[in-house]
Design a protein around this motif. Structure first.
Motif, PDB file in Angstrom:
ATOM      1  N   ILE A  27       0.878  -1.173   0.000  1.00 11.02           N
ATOM      2  CA  ILE A  27       0.000   0.000   0.000  1.00 11.02           C
ATOM      3  C   ILE A  27       0.913   1.219   0.000  1.00 11.02           C
ATOM      4  CG2 ILE A  27      -1.860   1.259   1.117  1.00 11.02           C
ATOM      5  CD1 ILE A  27      -2.570  -1.311   2.617  1.00 11.02           C
ATOM      6  N   GLU A  28       0.736   2.045  -0.998  1.00 10.46           N
ATOM      7  CA  GLU A  28       1.483   3.303  -1.085  1.00 10.46           C
ATOM      8  C   GLU A  28       0.526   4.419  -0.695  1.00 10.46           C
ATOM      9  OE1 GLU A  28       3.288   6.329  -4.432  1.00 10.46           O
ATOM     10  OE2 GLU A  28       2.949   4.240  -5.007  1.00 10.46           O
ATOM     11  N   PHE A  29       0.786   5.047   0.448  1.00 13.47           N
ATOM     12  CA  PHE A  29      -0.019   6.169   0.905  1.00 13.47           C
ATOM     13  C   PHE A  29       0.651   7.464   0.454  1.00 13.47           C
ATOM     14  CE2 PHE A  29      -1.111   2.838   3.950  1.00 13.47           C
ATOM     15  CZ  PHE A  29      -2.484   2.959   4.034  1.00 13.47           C
ATOM     16  N   GLY A  30      -0.122   8.349  -0.145  1.00 12.60           N
ATOM     17  CA  GLY A  30       0.421   9.617  -0.604  1.00 12.60           C
ATOM     18  C   GLY A  30      -0.677  10.481  -1.182  1.00 12.60           C
ATOM     19  N   ALA A  31      -0.269  11.471  -1.974  1.00  9.21           N
ATOM     20  CA  ALA A  31      -1.216  12.371  -2.624  1.00  9.21           C
ATOM     21  C   ALA A  31      -0.621  12.802  -3.963  1.00  9.21           C
ATOM     22  CB  ALA A  31      -1.488  13.594  -1.751  1.00  9.21           C
ATOM     23  N   PRO A  32      -1.459  12.945  -4.984  1.00  4.31           N
ATOM     24  CA  PRO A  32      -0.943  13.294  -6.304  1.00  4.31           C
ATOM     25  C   PRO A  32      -0.298  14.675  -6.369  1.00  4.31           C
ATOM     26  CG  PRO A  32      -3.342  13.254  -6.314  1.00  4.31           C
ATOM     27  CD  PRO A  32      -2.910  12.738  -4.984  1.00  4.31           C
ATOM     28  N   TRP A  33      -0.671  15.569  -5.493  1.00  5.72           N
ATOM     29  CA  TRP A  33      -0.118  16.924  -5.491  1.00  5.72           C
ATOM     30  C   TRP A  33       1.135  17.053  -4.635  1.00  5.72           C
ATOM     31  CZ3 TRP A  33       0.079  18.214  -0.517  1.00  5.72           C
ATOM     32  CH2 TRP A  33      -0.870  17.664   0.346  1.00  5.72           C
ATOM     33  N   CYS A  34       1.501  16.009  -3.905  1.00  3.13           N
ATOM     34  CA  CYS A  34       2.632  16.031  -2.974  1.00  3.13           C
ATOM     35  C   CYS A  34       3.957  15.953  -3.740  1.00  3.13           C
ATOM     36  CB  CYS A  34       2.508  14.848  -2.013  1.00  3.13           C
ATOM     37  SG  CYS A  34       3.974  14.499  -1.044  1.00  3.13           S
ATOM     38  N   LYS A  85       8.421  12.948  -6.504  1.00  2.00           N
ATOM     39  CA  LYS A  85       9.846  12.681  -6.655  1.00  2.00           C
ATOM     40  C   LYS A  85      10.175  11.204  -6.429  1.00  2.00           C
ATOM     41  CE  LYS A  85      14.364  14.251  -5.155  1.00  2.00           C
ATOM     42  NZ  LYS A  85      15.129  15.084  -4.248  1.00  2.00           N
ATOM     43  N   ALA A  86       9.426  10.538  -5.558  1.00  2.00           N
ATOM     44  CA  ALA A  86       9.683   9.131  -5.220  1.00  2.00           C
ATOM     45  C   ALA A  86       9.162   8.153  -6.272  1.00  2.00           C
ATOM     46  CB  ALA A  86       9.059   8.807  -3.866  1.00  2.00           C
ATOM     47  N   GLN A  87       8.288   8.599  -7.167  1.00  2.00           N
ATOM     48  CA  GLN A  87       7.633   7.681  -8.098  1.00  2.00           C
ATOM     49  C   GLN A  87       8.585   6.847  -8.956  1.00  2.00           C
ATOM     50  OE1 GLN A  87       4.117   6.976  -7.879  1.00  2.00           O
ATOM     51  NE2 GLN A  87       4.895   7.995  -6.044  1.00  2.00           N
ATOM     52  N   PRO A  88       9.630   7.411  -9.557  1.00  2.00           N
ATOM     53  CA  PRO A  88      10.507   6.560 -10.372  1.00  2.00           C
ATOM     54  C   PRO A  88      11.148   5.415  -9.578  1.00  2.00           C
ATOM     55  CG  PRO A  88      10.891   8.870 -10.867  1.00  2.00           C
ATOM     56  CD  PRO A  88       9.986   8.826  -9.667  1.00  2.00           C
ATOM     57  N   LEU A 116       3.547  10.600   7.355  1.00  2.00           N
ATOM     58  CA  LEU A 116       4.289  11.262   6.290  1.00  2.00           C
ATOM     59  C   LEU A 116       4.057  10.533   4.972  1.00  2.00           C
ATOM     60  CD1 LEU A 116       7.689  11.752   8.162  1.00  2.00           C
ATOM     61  CD2 LEU A 116       5.986  13.516   7.690  1.00  2.00           C
ATOM     62  N   TRP A 117       4.164  11.277   3.881  1.00  2.00           N
ATOM     63  CA  TRP A 117       4.007  10.695   2.548  1.00  2.00           C
ATOM     64  C   TRP A 117       5.319  10.775   1.789  1.00  2.00           C
ATOM     65  CZ3 TRP A 117      -0.411  14.557   1.595  1.00  2.00           C
ATOM     66  CH2 TRP A 117      -1.564  14.153   2.257  1.00  2.00           C
ATOM     67  N   PRO A 118       5.550   9.927   0.866  1.00  2.00           N
ATOM     68  CA  PRO A 118       4.847   8.659   0.729  1.00  2.00           C
ATOM     69  C   PRO A 118       5.296   7.677   1.819  1.00  2.00           C
ATOM     70  CG  PRO A 118       6.643   8.726  -0.850  1.00  2.00           C
ATOM     71  CD  PRO A 118       6.618  10.066  -0.147  1.00  2.00           C
ATOM     72  N   THR A 119       4.399   6.795   2.168  1.00  2.00           N
ATOM     73  CA  THR A 119       4.724   5.674   3.048  1.00  2.00           C
ATOM     74  C   THR A 119       4.296   4.410   2.338  1.00  2.00           C
ATOM     75  OG1 THR A 119       4.517   6.925   5.112  1.00  2.00           O
ATOM     76  CG2 THR A 119       4.253   4.538   5.256  1.00  2.00           C
ATOM     77  N   LEU A 120       5.224   3.448   2.261  1.00  2.00           N
ATOM     78  CA  LEU A 120       4.936   2.133   1.695  1.00  2.00           C
ATOM     79  C   LEU A 120       4.743   1.152   2.834  1.00  2.00           C
ATOM     80  CD1 LEU A 120       7.700   1.972  -1.058  1.00  2.00           C
ATOM     81  CD2 LEU A 120       5.335   2.696  -1.318  1.00  2.00           C
ATOM     82  N   VAL A 121       3.643   0.427   2.813  1.00  4.38           N
ATOM     83  CA  VAL A 121       3.366  -0.598   3.815  1.00  4.38           C
ATOM     84  C   VAL A 121       3.267  -1.928   3.088  1.00  4.38           C
ATOM     85  CG1 VAL A 121       1.750  -1.412   5.576  1.00  4.38           C
ATOM     86  CG2 VAL A 121       2.138   1.050   5.295  1.00  4.38           C
ATOM     87  N   LEU A 122       4.103  -2.880   3.483  1.00  5.67           N
ATOM     88  CA  LEU A 122       4.107  -4.204   2.872  1.00  5.67           C
ATOM     89  C   LEU A 122       3.297  -5.149   3.739  1.00  5.67           C
ATOM     90  CD1 LEU A 122       5.122  -6.199   0.701  1.00  5.67           C
ATOM     91  CD2 LEU A 122       7.132  -6.580   2.159  1.00  5.67           C
ATOM     92  N   GLU A 180       0.738  -6.487   8.271  1.00  4.25           N
ATOM     93  CA  GLU A 180       1.910  -5.663   7.983  1.00  4.25           C
ATOM     94  C   GLU A 180       3.179  -6.379   8.420  1.00  4.25           C
ATOM     95  OE1 GLU A 180       3.956  -1.404   9.162  1.00  4.25           O
ATOM     96  OE2 GLU A 180       1.793  -1.606   9.412  1.00  4.25           O
ATOM     97  N   ILE A 181       4.143  -6.433   7.498  1.00  3.85           N
ATOM     98  CA  ILE A 181       5.435  -7.025   7.836  1.00  3.85           C
ATOM     99  C   ILE A 181       6.575  -6.020   7.691  1.00  3.85           C
ATOM    100  CG2 ILE A 181       4.752  -9.408   7.393  1.00  3.85           C
ATOM    101  CD1 ILE A 181       6.227  -9.229   4.703  1.00  3.85           C
ATOM    102  N   ALA A 182       6.322  -4.897   7.020  1.00  6.11           N
ATOM    103  CA  ALA A 182       7.368  -3.879   6.874  1.00  6.11           C
ATOM    104  C   ALA A 182       6.755  -2.582   6.373  1.00  6.11           C
ATOM    105  CB  ALA A 182       8.440  -4.351   5.901  1.00  6.11           C
ATOM    106  N   ARG A 183       7.487  -1.504   6.592  1.00  7.66           N
ATOM    107  CA  ARG A 183       7.105  -0.210   6.019  1.00  7.66           C
ATOM    108  C   ARG A 183       8.348   0.620   5.782  1.00  7.66           C
ATOM    109  NH1 ARG A 183       3.079   3.367   9.206  1.00  7.66           N
ATOM    110  NH2 ARG A 183       1.982   1.418   9.407  1.00  7.66           N
ATOM    111  N   GLU A 184       8.224   1.529   4.854  1.00  8.30           N
ATOM    112  CA  GLU A 184       9.302   2.469   4.554  1.00  8.30           C
ATOM    113  C   GLU A 184       8.658   3.834   4.360  1.00  8.30           C
ATOM    114  OE1 GLU A 184      13.177   3.624   4.257  1.00  8.30           O
ATOM    115  OE2 GLU A 184      12.482   1.610   4.757  1.00  8.30           O
ATOM    116  N   VAL A 185       9.155   4.803   5.105  1.00  5.01           N
ATOM    117  CA  VAL A 185       8.613   6.154   5.063  1.00  5.01           C
ATOM    118  C   VAL A 185       9.538   7.033   4.218  1.00  5.01           C
ATOM    119  CG1 VAL A 185       7.948   8.159   6.448  1.00  5.01           C
ATOM    120  CG2 VAL A 185       7.584   5.839   7.337  1.00  5.01           C
ATOM    121  N   ARG A 186       8.941   7.718   3.264  1.00  2.00           N
ATOM    122  CA  ARG A 186       9.630   8.647   2.366  1.00  2.00           C
ATOM    123  C   ARG A 186      10.846   8.035   1.669  1.00  2.00           C
ATOM    124  NH1 ARG A 186       8.851  14.730   4.804  1.00  2.00           N
ATOM    125  NH2 ARG A 186       6.651  14.765   4.271  1.00  2.00           N
ATOM    126  N   PRO A 187      10.649   6.911   0.990  1.00  2.00           N
ATOM    127  CA  PRO A 187      11.771   6.340   0.236  1.00  2.00           C
ATOM    128  C   PRO A 187      12.070   7.212  -0.980  1.00  2.00           C
ATOM    129  CG  PRO A 187       9.760   5.166  -0.287  1.00  2.00           C
ATOM    130  CD  PRO A 187       9.413   6.163   0.793  1.00  2.00           C
TER     131      PRO A 187
END
Length: 110
Positions: free
Chosen positions: A27-34, A39-42, A75-81, A87-94
């Protein structure tokens, strides 16, 4: 195979549906205007497209959105695996592929 979703979901999934999911889900939490999310999308795209059998849910988060609150997103983006809905892992603002890949390092122990 393309796992990465470019567009945010029009409606966020219900927590119960997410908890009942099978297999691996990011799950990628974020906003299209953020700008930080943009910047993290690629990096997110690069790593997610290398993962086999993965579901990517791109959730437009914000104040009062229940799924983000259930996962305590600050904080965005946050990835939750999730594996089978847990939930087994997350990464904030990769910001690079190495940071995005960290979320998958826990798979070796699960």
């Amino acid at each position: 195979m393309t796992n990465f979703k470019t567009d945010y979901l029009k409606e966020e999934p219900l927590l119960g549906d997410v908890r009942e999911s099978k297999g691996l889900t990011v799950i990628e939490f974020g906003a299209p205007w953020c700008p930080i999310c943009q910047k993290a999308q690629p990096a997110i795209e690069e790593v997610l497209n290398k993962q086999a059998g993965l579901t990517h849910l791109k959730v437009f988060d914000g104040e009062g959105k229940p799924l983000g609150r259930a996962f305590k997103i600050k904080l965005w983006p946050t990835l939750v695996l999730l594996k089978d809905g847990e939930e087994i892992a997350r990464e904030v603002r990769p910001m690079n592929a190495d940071a995005v890949s960290k979320v998958f390092s826990s798979l070796a122990v699960h």
